[in-house]
Design a protein around this motif. Sequence first.
Motif, PDB file in Angstrom:
ATOM      1  N   GLU A   1      13.192  20.484 103.501  1.00  7.54           N
ATOM      2  CA  GLU A   1      12.146  20.331 102.495  1.00  7.54           C
ATOM      3  C   GLU A   1      12.586  19.418 101.361  1.00  7.54           C
ATOM      4  N   ILE A   2      13.859  19.523 100.969  1.00  9.57           N
ATOM      5  CA  ILE A   2      14.373  18.650  99.899  1.00  9.57           C
ATOM      6  C   ILE A   2      14.367  17.194 100.368  1.00  9.57           C
ATOM      7  N   ARG A   3      14.791  16.961 101.607  1.00 13.60           N
ATOM      8  CA  ARG A   3      14.782  15.589 102.133  1.00 13.60           C
ATOM      9  C   ARG A   3      13.372  15.016 102.133  1.00 13.60           C
ATOM     10  N   LEU A   4      12.406  15.799 102.621  1.00 15.50           N
ATOM     11  CA  LEU A   4      11.027  15.312 102.696  1.00 15.50           C
ATOM     12  C   LEU A   4      10.467  15.030 101.304  1.00 15.50           C
ATOM     13  N   THR A   5      10.773  15.912 100.353  1.00 13.52           N
ATOM     14  CA  THR A   5      10.266  15.710  98.988  1.00 13.52           C
ATOM     15  C   THR A   5      10.895  14.477  98.355  1.00 13.52           C
TER      16      THR A   5
END
Length: 434
Positions: free
Chosen positions: A397-401
């Motif tokens: 999720e951090i990568r996508l954000t």
Amino acid sequence: MTPLIHVVEDDTDHRLALCDLLEAAGFRAEGFAGGSAAMAAEARPDLVITDLRMPGMDGHAVLSAALERDPDCPVIMISGHGDLPQAVQAMRAGAEDFLEKPYDGMHLVTVIERALRGRAARAEIGRLQDSMTRTEGGGLLGQSAAMTTLRDRIAALAPTEIDIVVTGETGTGKELVARALHAASPRAAGPFVAVNCAALPETLFEIECFGHVAGAFPGAQDKPGKLEAASGGTLMLDEVEAMPAALQPKLLRALQERSVERLGENRLRPLDLRIIATSKTDLRSLTLDGTFRADLFYRLAGAEIAVEPLRALGDDILLLFSHYAGLAAARYGRPLPEIDYALKQSLLRRPWPGNVRELKALAERFALGLDMPEGPAAAPAEAESLADRVAAFEAREIRLTLERCRGNTERAARSLGMARRTLNDKISRYGIRV
């Protein structure tokens, strides 16, 4: 048509029992007491099951004759002697599988179904090879439920005039889907124009998309933009999630009015085009944090198509690998090496982070006889603790954000609802590249 299976077995009781088993499983079965009778039969089988040790033609001779008559016919060999060297010899000679008596009937049926699926897949490659060579359309080849659903979705949406958003991971063939939609639409005779929203600098975006007139800036001549160039056909906005925020309202207005105003002039030029936007992230989620305009999303998303990642396609992975390896071998004038059992298992276990693009590169290395790097092993879910799965989800999720926020950690922290220092700590802990 129901597949026809020839059973070559000199033991009458076993032959009849095996034919009964196959017919109960939904196949047509025809039994023969010897190999010569089987080879003389008028009907050509879809698969052959043969005993190894028989008077006259033994199993090896039946295998050789069956493959000479039909090189793509799967042959399953059965033996009651547990002779490992014979099994190895049979597999090297082209047998699909080697089973030892007594065997499990359901296992035999599973082996048969797998062999027939493989034959059907190879036949599909043969039927589509010419068109695939021309269009490099290997990404739409396959028999899995995901590929069948994708083709059905394309067939249903292509004849319409609605704009479409195609989402999927990098390398899944989103442009291929866009081209398939265009080719099957009433606009097929018109142009197909692609704009890479991620590669086009913001300072040039408006000029390239909307065009300009002579005198708009020093040295400028009349030049239509991409939207005008696509009139009468299809405009693909590739990686539309990367479109600069300042340009999104301008594109929205052009799409709403179906007209464009070139830089340096005050009149509208009508547009007759269809928009297909592709994105590697979920555009709907990007509208929640303001990264992508909601009104532009709803203008683009008359319909949506999600392209599954390669790892979700099962045996289609082998079909696609065989297809691209065959294309590469033909292009370089080399014989196609055998795709053996060990390689097939390795391909099926590979997680394919690069999807079809990664598979194509690997298939070309294989066709050239080069070493193929091992992919990262996919860890079985049962080997991971709950904490590991939570950490993997959080890192993803951090990568996508961060990707949506183009590396801006302050914006990403606000979107994730955490302090920037906390986000930086997690980025460091998970080894995420910003």
